[in-house]
Design an enzyme around this catalytic site. Sequence first.
Site, PDB file in Angstrom:
ATOM      1  N   HIS A 131      94.260 -22.044  75.867  1.00 18.73           N
ATOM      2  CA  HIS A 131      94.000 -22.830  74.665  1.00 18.73           C
ATOM      3  C   HIS A 131      93.924 -21.894  73.456  1.00 18.73           C
ATOM      4  O   HIS A 131      93.228 -20.885  73.498  1.00 18.73           O
ATOM      5  CB  HIS A 131      92.681 -23.590  74.779  1.00 18.73           C
ATOM      6  CG  HIS A 131      92.754 -24.773  75.688  1.00 18.73           C
ATOM      7  ND1 HIS A 131      91.635 -25.342  76.272  1.00 18.73           N
ATOM      8  CD2 HIS A 131      93.806 -25.517  76.117  1.00 18.73           C
ATOM      9  CE1 HIS A 131      91.999 -26.370  77.016  1.00 18.73           C
ATOM     10  NE2 HIS A 131      93.305 -26.495  76.936  1.00 18.73           N
ATOM     11  N   ARG A 157      99.470 -25.330  83.421  1.00 14.90           N
ATOM     12  CA  ARG A 157     100.238 -26.546  83.179  1.00 14.90           C
ATOM     13  C   ARG A 157     101.372 -26.614  84.198  1.00 14.90           C
ATOM     14  O   ARG A 157     101.855 -25.600  84.695  1.00 14.90           O
ATOM     15  CB  ARG A 157     100.807 -26.545  81.764  1.00 14.90           C
ATOM     16  CG  ARG A 157      99.748 -26.423  80.668  1.00 14.90           C
ATOM     17  CD  ARG A 157     100.399 -26.278  79.301  1.00 14.90           C
ATOM     18  NE  ARG A 157      99.397 -26.177  78.235  1.00 14.90           N
ATOM     19  CZ  ARG A 157      98.904 -25.046  77.758  1.00 14.90           C
ATOM     20  NH1 ARG A 157      99.325 -23.890  78.266  1.00 14.90           N
ATOM     21  NH2 ARG A 157      98.014 -25.043  76.788  1.00 14.90           N
ATOM     22  N   ARG A 160      94.485 -29.640  86.471  1.00 16.08           N
ATOM     23  CA  ARG A 160      94.104 -28.669  85.434  1.00 16.08           C
ATOM     24  C   ARG A 160      92.734 -29.027  84.869  1.00 16.08           C
ATOM     25  O   ARG A 160      91.863 -28.155  84.709  1.00 16.08           O
ATOM     26  CB  ARG A 160      95.167 -28.674  84.337  1.00 16.08           C
ATOM     27  CG  ARG A 160      94.881 -27.798  83.114  1.00 16.08           C
ATOM     28  CD  ARG A 160      96.126 -27.817  82.228  1.00 16.08           C
ATOM     29  NE  ARG A 160      95.901 -27.333  80.882  1.00 16.08           N
ATOM     30  CZ  ARG A 160      95.976 -26.061  80.509  1.00 16.08           C
ATOM     31  NH1 ARG A 160      96.221 -25.135  81.414  1.00 16.08           N
ATOM     32  NH2 ARG A 160      95.802 -25.710  79.244  1.00 16.08           N
ATOM     33  N   HIS A 204      98.156 -32.470  85.507  1.00 12.71           N
ATOM     34  CA  HIS A 204      97.210 -32.217  84.428  1.00 12.71           C
ATOM     35  C   HIS A 204      95.789 -32.582  84.843  1.00 12.71           C
ATOM     36  O   HIS A 204      94.824 -31.980  84.369  1.00 12.71           O
ATOM     37  CB  HIS A 204      97.608 -32.984  83.167  1.00 12.71           C
ATOM     38  CG  HIS A 204      97.440 -32.182  81.914  1.00 12.71           C
ATOM     39  ND1 HIS A 204      98.151 -31.022  81.666  1.00 12.71           N
ATOM     40  CD2 HIS A 204      96.625 -32.339  80.849  1.00 12.71           C
ATOM     41  CE1 HIS A 204      97.788 -30.521  80.502  1.00 12.71           C
ATOM     42  NE2 HIS A 204      96.857 -31.290  79.985  1.00 12.71           N
ATOM     43  N   LYS A 245     102.433 -22.132  75.891  1.00 12.20           N
ATOM     44  CA  LYS A 245     102.977 -22.704  74.670  1.00 12.20           C
ATOM     45  C   LYS A 245     103.229 -21.614  73.643  1.00 12.20           C
ATOM     46  O   LYS A 245     102.426 -20.701  73.479  1.00 12.20           O
ATOM     47  CB  LYS A 245     102.005 -23.746  74.102  1.00 12.20           C
ATOM     48  CG  LYS A 245     101.893 -25.006  74.959  1.00 12.20           C
ATOM     49  CD  LYS A 245     101.001 -26.044  74.297  1.00 12.20           C
ATOM     50  CE  LYS A 245     100.973 -27.330  75.101  1.00 12.20           C
ATOM     51  NZ  LYS A 245     100.122 -28.363  74.468  1.00 12.20           N
ATOM     52  N   TYR A 301      85.681 -30.186  78.115  1.00 12.38           N
ATOM     53  CA  TYR A 301      85.197 -30.100  79.490  1.00 12.38           C
ATOM     54  C   TYR A 301      83.683 -29.992  79.567  1.00 12.38           C
ATOM     55  O   TYR A 301      83.090 -30.332  80.594  1.00 12.38           O
ATOM     56  CB  TYR A 301      85.879 -28.928  80.205  1.00 12.38           C
ATOM     57  CG  TYR A 301      87.370 -29.095  80.238  1.00 12.38           C
ATOM     58  CD1 TYR A 301      87.949 -30.117  80.980  1.00 12.38           C
ATOM     59  CD2 TYR A 301      88.204 -28.280  79.483  1.00 12.38           C
ATOM     60  CE1 TYR A 301      89.317 -30.311  80.984  1.00 12.38           C
ATOM     61  CE2 TYR A 301      89.576 -28.458  79.490  1.00 12.38           C
ATOM     62  CZ  TYR A 301      90.121 -29.482  80.234  1.00 12.38           C
ATOM     63  OH  TYR A 301      91.473 -29.676  80.229  1.00 12.38           O
TER      64      TYR A 301
END
Length: 328
Positions: free
Chosen positions: A300, A180, A277, A274, A204, A309
């Site tokens: 993730h 990110r 990414r 993004h 995150k 994806y």
Amino acid sequence: MSRPDRGTRAMHQALPPALRDAVDDFAEHLSRVRNRSSHTVRAYVTDLVSLLDHAVRMGCVDLTELDLSVLRSWLAKQRTTGAARTSLARRAASARAFSAWAHRAGLLPADVGAALASPRAHRDLPNVLRADQAATLVEAPSRQAPPTNPPAESGSSEAAEAVPLRDRVLLELLYATGVRVSEACGLDVGDVDHGRRVIRVFGKGGRERSVPYGVPAQRALDDWLRRGRPAMVGARSADALLLGARGGRLNPTTARQIVGAYAEAAGLPRTSPHDLRHSAATHLLEGGADLRAVQELLGHSSLASTQIYTHVSVERLRAAYRQAHPRA
């Protein structure tokens, strides 16, 4: 509490003291215990203040009066005012998170949000560059002058010459690693393991992961650290890997402008960090990478986030089939 917008602050101040304190305590829990980013905390607080304001208007003067019917009424009101399905799903998640915390903290006799359903968020397929377009973008700083949008960064001539090196390493890392933009801007010099060609990323929730990068990114890093960063380093640089015009850590907003400006100058579709990414993940899967490996690389927490994806790859295959097969 993280600083919400003016309207939310006014609603927050108008809440009964006990409800206002619950909002502040929940924000503190998210920030200090859950280690959520300020952006995430602000989003939760905005949703929670809206929910409790709605509850007060329905006659709830104490948190113990909050029940499932109030939560459902709040979401229904959001829907009638035109909130998107993605927004409704996020707000329902905020309500559930607060309800669970309040129950554990003894503020609610039961976790009333556990039974709150939310609409399934519609997910558009992400924008993905072709491999040749991605290559054109990451190599753009070596082939063209820095775009005038964002404006040319001020400073010494040495610093000006360092800008393309900084831009090149930014683009290379975003595409090579799929990190990110906030993660890229948060990198320190010590987070780069040159011997193993791996960067240490804090994602995150403060979750740490190691992400590999390739030879082109290594070359860009070598050039930046040898010739670029020393020309831009200043009193505010500390250990930041990527630097901005005044020597401080590169800001994610500026990084987004850099990516968009180079894409526009190269005649590519509108592109954000993004999108790079998304492109990295899609190209990995198309090249035969395992879905679980891509999940770990992207950071993730759920495989469901990575599975988007696979849909991108199928859609690209279908488009190629329709274009090329005589009986498509």
